[in-house]
Design a protein around this motif. Structure first.
Motif, PDB file in Angstrom:
ATOM      1  N   GLU A 133       0.817  -1.207   0.000  1.00  0.00           N
ATOM      2  CA  GLU A 133       0.000   0.000   0.000  1.00  0.00           C
ATOM      3  C   GLU A 133       0.856   1.264   0.000  1.00  0.00           C
ATOM      4  N   LEU A 134       0.479   2.224  -0.852  1.00  0.00           N
ATOM      5  CA  LEU A 134       1.152   3.517  -0.912  1.00  0.00           C
ATOM      6  C   LEU A 134       0.475   4.505   0.029  1.00  0.00           C
ATOM      7  N   ASP A 135       1.259   5.447   0.508  1.00  0.00           N
ATOM      8  CA  ASP A 135       0.742   6.539   1.331  1.00  0.00           C
ATOM      9  C   ASP A 135      -0.197   7.398   0.483  1.00  0.00           C
ATOM     10  N   PRO A 136      -1.421   7.686   0.946  1.00  0.00           N
ATOM     11  CA  PRO A 136      -2.354   8.498   0.142  1.00  0.00           C
ATOM     12  C   PRO A 136      -1.829   9.894  -0.160  1.00  0.00           C
ATOM     13  N   ARG A 137      -0.856  10.391   0.646  1.00  0.00           N
ATOM     14  CA  ARG A 137      -0.288  11.710   0.367  1.00  0.00           C
ATOM     15  C   ARG A 137       0.506  11.738  -0.929  1.00  0.00           C
ATOM     16  N   LEU A 138       0.886  10.567  -1.414  1.00  0.00           N
ATOM     17  CA  LEU A 138       1.595  10.504  -2.693  1.00  0.00           C
ATOM     18  C   LEU A 138       0.687  10.843  -3.869  1.00  0.00           C
ATOM     19  N   SER A 139      -0.613  10.974  -3.626  1.00  0.00           N
ATOM     20  CA  SER A 139      -1.522  11.380  -4.701  1.00  0.00           C
ATOM     21  C   SER A 139      -1.151  12.751  -5.249  1.00  0.00           C
ATOM     22  N   VAL A 140      -0.537  13.598  -4.411  1.00  0.00           N
ATOM     23  CA  VAL A 140      -0.188  14.950  -4.869  1.00  0.00           C
ATOM     24  C   VAL A 140       0.923  14.922  -5.913  1.00  0.00           C
ATOM     25  N   PRO A 141       2.112  14.348  -5.628  1.00  0.00           N
ATOM     26  CA  PRO A 141       3.133  14.334  -6.681  1.00  0.00           C
ATOM     27  C   PRO A 141       2.744  13.503  -7.896  1.00  0.00           C
ATOM     28  N   PHE A 142       2.099  12.353  -7.658  1.00  0.00           N
ATOM     29  CA  PHE A 142       1.690  11.535  -8.796  1.00  0.00           C
ATOM     30  C   PHE A 142       0.652  12.270  -9.645  1.00  0.00           C
ATOM     31  N   GLY A 143      -0.288  12.959  -8.991  1.00  0.00           N
ATOM     32  CA  GLY A 143      -1.320  13.682  -9.728  1.00  0.00           C
ATOM     33  C   GLY A 143      -0.777  14.860 -10.501  1.00  0.00           C
ATOM     34  N   VAL A 144       0.101  15.643  -9.868  1.00  0.00           N
ATOM     35  CA  VAL A 144       0.646  16.833 -10.531  1.00  0.00           C
ATOM     36  C   VAL A 144       1.501  16.438 -11.736  1.00  0.00           C
ATOM     37  N   VAL A 145       2.449  15.522 -11.524  1.00  0.00           N
ATOM     38  CA  VAL A 145       3.332  15.119 -12.623  1.00  0.00           C
ATOM     39  C   VAL A 145       2.537  14.393 -13.705  1.00  0.00           C
ATOM     40  N   GLY A 146       1.609  13.522 -13.294  1.00  0.00           N
ATOM     41  CA  GLY A 146       0.777  12.843 -14.272  1.00  0.00           C
ATOM     42  C   GLY A 146      -0.066  13.816 -15.082  1.00  0.00           C
ATOM     43  N   GLY A 147      -0.625  14.831 -14.422  1.00  0.00           N
ATOM     44  CA  GLY A 147      -1.409  15.837 -15.134  1.00  0.00           C
ATOM     45  C   GLY A 147      -0.578  16.627 -16.116  1.00  0.00           C
ATOM     46  N   MET A 148       0.652  16.978 -15.732  1.00  0.00           N
ATOM     47  CA  MET A 148       1.540  17.707 -16.643  1.00  0.00           C
ATOM     48  C   MET A 148       1.837  16.881 -17.885  1.00  0.00           C
ATOM     49  N   GLY A 157      -1.037   8.353 -17.951  1.00  0.00           N
ATOM     50  CA  GLY A 157      -1.692   7.146 -17.468  1.00  0.00           C
ATOM     51  C   GLY A 157      -0.830   6.235 -16.612  1.00  0.00           C
ATOM     52  N   PRO A 158       0.434   5.980 -16.987  1.00  0.00           N
ATOM     53  CA  PRO A 158       1.262   5.099 -16.143  1.00  0.00           C
ATOM     54  C   PRO A 158       1.445   5.613 -14.726  1.00  0.00           C
ATOM     55  N   LEU A 159       1.583   6.937 -14.561  1.00  0.00           N
ATOM     56  CA  LEU A 159       1.750   7.460 -13.214  1.00  0.00           C
ATOM     57  C   LEU A 159       0.474   7.301 -12.396  1.00  0.00           C
ATOM     58  N   TYR A 160      -0.676   7.545 -13.014  1.00  0.00           N
ATOM     59  CA  TYR A 160      -1.932   7.313 -12.303  1.00  0.00           C
ATOM     60  C   TYR A 160      -2.041   5.834 -11.912  1.00  0.00           C
ATOM     61  N   THR A 161      -1.632   4.959 -12.831  1.00  0.00           N
ATOM     62  CA  THR A 161      -1.759   3.527 -12.581  1.00  0.00           C
ATOM     63  C   THR A 161      -0.824   3.060 -11.471  1.00  0.00           C
TER      64      THR A 161
END
Length: 256
Positions: A133-148, A157-161
């Motif tokens: 399980e990943l820390d839910p706080r990692l949603s911020v870096p994964f979301g920002v970089v994935g969105g960029m 898509g790979p980062l979201y996945t």
């Protein structure tokens, strides 16, 4: 006659069109199987035949159709909480990505993405066992970089996945949530591309019309495979696809 008319708008030869067919079919078979992977699997190959500014907006049409079909069939499996956690960061990333689209060099970004997409799933596939399980706080870096990367290249898509695979144990839930996120970001990209004027190129619509049946056929083929592969094997397929995509991105960045 219709194919000839559409080909004349794209400036492609029949042989080049024939090469695009299996690429799109393969990419959306992967999408139907896992709920992601269409853009990042297709782009390294598509851009050897058509320009990036044609390939990315064209794939967006297919993502919208395939993602909507998948969402209609598996909406009960979508994890709404993870979507709510990711979306604010993804939106920030997409706005930043639009700004970078005009200025950032493509090769270094693709190389970095390729290395990350290659190394992280390789570690999971070869060395990790079971769900971690990943820390839910990692949603911020994964979301920002994935969105960029979604806004710039359609390859977030790979980062979201990677993030969602560390949050959701169930393979059906992972597939449905990832595909729903891709559809949501695809609508955002559609607005960004329209504002940027990318759809002034009529070749995009001609290519999309010719290749849409391949995308839909691939999606249903992937769905058929998904029902016949055990959930733990689907997760391993996800990691294997990411490794392949990482090699593709590194290869593309090396070629410039």
């Amino acid at each position: 006659m219709l194919i000839e008319l559409l080909l004349s708008q794209t400036q492609l030869t029949p042989l080049q069109l024939a090469c695009l067919v299996p690429i799109v079919l393969w990419a959306y078979t992967i999408f139907g199987l896992t709920g992601f992977g269409s853009s990042i699997m297709a782009m390294p190959l598509l851009t050897q035949i058509v320009p990036l500014r044609t390939a990315v907006p064209m794939i967006l049409f297919f993502d919208l159709v395939a993602g909507t079909l998948l969402g209609m069939r598996s909406r009960s499996h979508v994890h709404v909480g993870e979507l709510r956690r990711l979306m604010p960061s993804v939106l920030v990333g997409m706005i930043s990505g639009l700004a970078l689209l005009m200025f950032a060099p493509e090769r270094p970004l693709l190389l970095l993405l390729g290395l990350f997409v290659l190394l992280y799933p390789a570690w999971n596939l070869l060395f990790k066992r079971g769900f971690s399980e990943l820390d839910p706080r990692l949603s911020v870096p994964f979301g920002v970089v994935g969105g960029m990367l979604t806004a710039m290249f359609g390859t977030g898509g790979p980062l979201y996945t990677i993030y969602l695979a560390g949050r959701l144990r169930d393979a059906a839930q992972l597939r449905a949530t990832t595909s729903t996120l891709i559809v949501l970001t695809a609508f955002g990209r559609l607005i960004l591309f329209a504002v940027a004027g990318l759809y002034a190129n009529t070749a995009i619509f001609a290519l999309a019309a010719m290749l849409m049946p391949c995308a839909i056929a691939g999606y249903f083929m992937g769905g058929w495979l998904h029902r016949r592969i055990a959930p733990d094997k689907v997760i391993r397929v996800v990691w294997a696809i990411l490794i392949s995509a990482g090699f593709g991105l590194i290869y593309r960045s090396a070629l410039g």
